[in-house]
Write a protein that holds these residues in place. Structure first.
Motif, mmCIF file in Angstrom:
data_model
loop_
_atom_site.group_PDB
_atom_site.id
_atom_site.type_symbol
_atom_site.label_atom_id
_atom_site.label_comp_id
_atom_site.label_asym_id
_atom_site.label_seq_id
_atom_site.Cartn_x
_atom_site.Cartn_y
_atom_site.Cartn_z
ATOM 1 N N SER A 230 40.377 -42.917 -27.013
ATOM 2 C CA SER A 230 40.010 -42.075 -25.879
ATOM 3 C C SER A 230 38.787 -41.209 -26.159
ATOM 4 O O SER A 230 38.178 -40.691 -25.231
ATOM 5 N N ALA A 231 38.388 -41.057 -27.414
ATOM 6 C CA ALA A 231 37.233 -40.205 -27.730
ATOM 7 C C ALA A 231 36.674 -40.602 -29.090
ATOM 8 O O ALA A 231 37.305 -41.332 -29.850
ATOM 9 N N LEU A 232 35.470 -40.100 -29.361
ATOM 10 C CA LEU A 232 34.887 -40.279 -30.702
ATOM 11 C C LEU A 232 35.558 -39.297 -31.658
ATOM 12 O O LEU A 232 35.909 -39.631 -32.788
ATOM 13 N N LEU B 251 32.961 -37.390 -26.509
ATOM 14 C CA LEU B 251 32.885 -38.791 -26.092
ATOM 15 C C LEU B 251 31.657 -39.443 -26.715
ATOM 16 O O LEU B 251 30.676 -38.758 -27.057
ATOM 17 N N ALA B 252 31.719 -40.754 -26.838
ATOM 18 C CA ALA B 252 30.593 -41.478 -27.447
ATOM 19 C C ALA B 252 29.284 -41.192 -26.712
ATOM 20 O O ALA B 252 28.220 -41.082 -27.332
ATOM 21 N N ALA B 253 29.364 -41.043 -25.390
ATOM 22 C CA ALA B 253 28.160 -40.838 -24.579
ATOM 23 C C ALA B 253 27.354 -39.625 -25.045
ATOM 24 O O ALA B 253 26.124 -39.608 -24.898
ATOM 25 N N GLY B 254 28.018 -38.630 -25.606
ATOM 26 C CA GLY B 254 27.327 -37.391 -26.002
ATOM 27 C C GLY B 254 26.680 -37.461 -27.371
ATOM 28 O O GLY B 254 25.942 -36.546 -27.775
ATOM 29 N N ALA B 255 26.933 -38.556 -28.129
ATOM 30 C CA ALA B 255 26.397 -38.646 -29.491
ATOM 31 C C ALA B 255 24.974 -39.205 -29.470
ATOM 32 O O ALA B 255 24.695 -40.169 -28.748
ATOM 33 N N THR B 256 24.073 -38.587 -30.232
ATOM 34 C CA THR B 256 22.695 -39.079 -30.273
ATOM 35 C C THR B 256 22.387 -39.809 -31.586
ATOM 36 O O THR B 256 21.521 -40.672 -31.628
ATOM 37 N N ALA B 257 23.063 -39.450 -32.659
ATOM 38 C CA ALA B 257 22.842 -40.136 -33.934
ATOM 39 C C ALA B 257 24.061 -39.964 -34.835
ATOM 40 O O ALA B 257 24.831 -39.020 -34.671
#
Ligand code: GLU
Length: 375
Positions: free
Chosen positions: A364-366, A304-310
């Protein structure tokens, strides 16, 4: 385990069934409705057992040619084929919708071109649509979009289309119902010694040499060569493929009972599909993720986008990207659902915020787990 078990609901949750023109339409151009009703009853029984089905149906050109009175079954030139397909497809969809409805099933129509499955963005779109339809319990009925597909962008035969659809749908099996009942050591029409081959584990040159290019019936375009090419595609995608004779009544139930046909078993199940994904292309960029996302991925979740840092690199939707954990090591590889510029906008943001940031309904997801392999 019987031969047909590989394609049974218990071991194959998603199955593609392709039906050739010569089975669907008589030489005089009339639909073989009663036979088709038997196929649909077989499909409904499988659906009831929990299998999700995708039908790849030929027959548009053959049906349309009759209605328009075109010579050579509508295949005299590309323009004829396209006009016949446009006319026949509408009848074909109606037929499928009616027959499936009589078994309590809902039909959906998908017309695809080669481009739709080769282009990485559109591959993801087609794949997501099929996944959604199957989740809704609908039966997608697929054909090539013959009205717009010109020579260079055509599959030309529905055998390879069926195998590519299986790949996009993550299906574990493909059954090609055909007017021949499998691959023979020689042409059974001219050589009485010809024998049906039960199983092909390696598609080498000696096997390819057993096929001739043309369609036996002259109605469809996929001869044995197209079926073997389809088997190659299915194999690379980790799907079993069977060429099964469709001349019998209830051909799928009959195949269940006696396993007659030629089976091309997949070697590694879904592992092979993911291997194909992993080895497909070099990565176009990287998505860096946090520790929480890393363990979620390890547990089989989508990114999910929330888990991406960069976000690194100039990738486009559908490109292969590496997913890199906090230790700097690539933990997964997958097809990105977003262009890099959009991924940058939504990285670290919660799902509820995405629609406002993007200005449209988010995916639904990155990176969806169906399009991801853990490394
Ligand atoms: N798409 C074609 C049709 O609907 C059939 C292709 C094939 O024969 O495999 O008529």
């Amino acid at each position: 385990m019987t031969r047909a078990d590989r394609f049974a609901p218990a071991s194959c949750p998603r199955l593609v069934v392709k039906i050739g023109s010569a089975l669907l339409v008589d030489p005089d151009g009339t639909v073989r409705r009663e036979w088709l009703a038997g196929v649909v009853a077989d499909l409904a029984a499988r659906h009831l057992s929990g299998q999700r089905l995708i039908v790849v149906s030929s027959g548009a050109i053959a049906l349309g040619a009759r209605r328009l009175g075109l010579p050579n079954g509508g295949r005299a030139c590309l323009e004829d084929a396209q006009a016949a397909a446009a006319t026949g497809q509408i009848a074909l969809s109606q037929l499928w919708a009616e027959l499936l409805a009589s078994e309590g099933l809902t039909a959906a129509q998908m017309l695809l071109t080669l481009d739709d499955l080769e282009d990485r963005r559109r591959y993801l779109n087609a794949s997501a649509t099929v996944a959604r339809l199957l989740a809704l319990g609908v039966v997608p009925v697929v054909n090539e979009n013959d009205t717009v597909a010109t020579e260079e962008i055509r599959f030309g035969d529905n055998d390879r289309l069926a195998a590519r659809v299986a790949q996009a749908a993550g299906a574990g099996g493909v059954i090609l119902l055909s007017d021949v009942d499998g691959l023979y050591t020689a042409n059974p029409g001219s050589d009485p010694q010809a024998q049906l081959i039960d199983e092909v584990t390696t598609l080498d040159d000696s096997i390819m040499a057993m096929a001739d290019g043309g369609s036996a019936s002259g109605m469809g375009s996929g001869g044995m060569l197209a079926k073997l090419q389809a088997a190659k595609i299915a194999h690379a995608a980790g799907a079993h493929l069977a060429i099964v004779g469709g001349r019998r009544d209830h051909p799928l139930a009959a195949f269940d009972a006696d396993g007659r046909g030629t089976i091309f078993p997949a070697s590694g199940g879904s592992g092979a599909r993911k291997a194909w994904l992993a080895g497909r292309l070099t990565a176009h960029g990287r998505i860096l993720i946090d520790a929480g996302a890393t363990s979620a991925l390890a547990g089989g979740a989508s990114l999910l986008a929330a888990g991406a840092t960069a976000i690194e690199g100039g990738f486009s939707r559908g490109d292969v990207i590496d997913i890199v954990g906090p230790e700097g090591r690539a933990v997964a590889r997958g097809l990105t659902e977003y262009d890099a510029s959009e991924a940058k906008l939504i990285a670290g943001r919660r799902t509820a915020e995405l629609a406002t940031i993007l200005g449209y309904a988010p995916r639904s997801a990155l990176v969806h787990r169906d399009h991801m392999v853990l490394l």
